[in-house]
Write an enzyme that holds these catalytic residues in place. Sequence first.
Site, PDB file in Angstrom:
ATOM      1  N   GLU A 151      -2.125   9.599   7.744  1.00  0.00           N
ATOM      2  CA  GLU A 151      -0.765   9.061   7.622  1.00  0.00           C
ATOM      3  C   GLU A 151       0.159   9.735   8.646  1.00  0.00           C
ATOM      4  O   GLU A 151       0.940   9.066   9.329  1.00  0.00           O
ATOM      5  CB  GLU A 151      -0.210   9.272   6.207  1.00  0.00           C
TER       6      GLU A 151
ATOM      7  N   ASP B  91       3.712   3.763   3.796  1.00  0.00           N
ATOM      8  CA  ASP B  91       3.446   3.729   2.357  1.00  0.00           C
ATOM      9  C   ASP B  91       3.117   5.137   1.850  1.00  0.00           C
ATOM     10  O   ASP B  91       2.676   5.317   0.727  1.00  0.00           O
ATOM     11  CB  ASP B  91       2.348   2.718   2.006  1.00  0.00           C
TER      12      ASP B  91
ATOM     13  N   HIS C 162      -0.272  -1.642  -0.777  1.00  0.00           N
ATOM     14  CA  HIS C 162      -1.088  -2.654  -1.468  1.00  0.00           C
ATOM     15  C   HIS C 162      -0.249  -3.514  -2.414  1.00  0.00           C
ATOM     16  O   HIS C 162      -0.686  -3.870  -3.501  1.00  0.00           O
ATOM     17  CB  HIS C 162      -2.257  -1.993  -2.206  1.00  0.00           C
TER      18      HIS C 162
ATOM     19  N   ASP D 220      -2.877  -1.545   7.066  1.00  0.00           N
ATOM     20  CA  ASP D 220      -3.988  -1.062   6.237  1.00  0.00           C
ATOM     21  C   ASP D 220      -5.318  -1.615   6.741  1.00  0.00           C
ATOM     22  O   ASP D 220      -6.308  -0.881   6.851  1.00  0.00           O
ATOM     23  CB  ASP D 220      -3.751  -1.460   4.776  1.00  0.00           C
TER      24      ASP D 220
ATOM     25  N   ASP E 240      -0.014   3.190   8.761  1.00  0.00           N
ATOM     26  CA  ASP E 240      -0.872   3.450   7.610  1.00  0.00           C
ATOM     27  C   ASP E 240      -2.018   4.340   8.058  1.00  0.00           C
ATOM     28  O   ASP E 240      -2.368   4.386   9.245  1.00  0.00           O
ATOM     29  CB  ASP E 240      -1.422   2.156   6.995  1.00  0.00           C
ATOM     30  N   GLY E 241      -2.570   5.040   7.104  1.00  0.00           N
ATOM     31  CA  GLY E 241      -3.717   5.889   7.361  1.00  0.00           C
ATOM     32  C   GLY E 241      -4.467   6.100   6.064  1.00  0.00           C
ATOM     33  O   GLY E 241      -3.887   5.986   4.982  1.00  0.00           O
TER      34      GLY E 241
END
Length: 148
Positions: free
Chosen positions: A51, A73, A127, A137, A13-14
Site C-alpha cells: 500500500e 483503501d 471491495h 485492486d 492499491d496494494g
Amino acid sequence: MPDSRDFVEIYTDGGCKPNPGPGGWAAILRFGSMEKELTGADRATTNNRMELTAACEALEALKRPCRVTLHTDSEYVRNGMERWIKGWVRNSWRNAAKEPVKNHELWQRLLAAAKPHEVEWRWVKGHSGHPMNERADVLATQARESLG
C-alpha cells in the site's frame, strides 16, 4: 503554488497473498483526459508495504508540483500521513509506545514524495464497488500473480 491545471487524481492499491508473502501494488494516475497505470510486485512483503509503495510510486511519477487527490483503501496509509507522521518525525521515528515505526523507510520515502505537492488523502472502502479502486485492486493482483 500549483496551478489549477495541475490537478491529478490518483487511485492506489496494494496487497499480499498470504500476508506476509508475495505482493503487488498498483496506481492509476488521471490528469485531464490522460491516464497512466503503474504496477509492481515483490516476492516477500506485506500488505502495508505494498500500500505504501503504491502511493510512493504514484507521487514519484509526477513531473512537477501538483494538487493531488490520492484515493487509498488503506486506513494505515491515510492515517499515517494525516495523523501519525508528524509525531513519528518529532520522536525520531518512534511510535507512541516508543518503539521504532514499522516501515519507516517507506514512510520517509512517501513523505519526500508528497512534499512538492498539495495532497488530499482520501480513504475509499475497499471491495465496495468503487470502479477505480476495483481496477487498482485488479492491477495489483495481476502484478502479484505475475511473480508465478
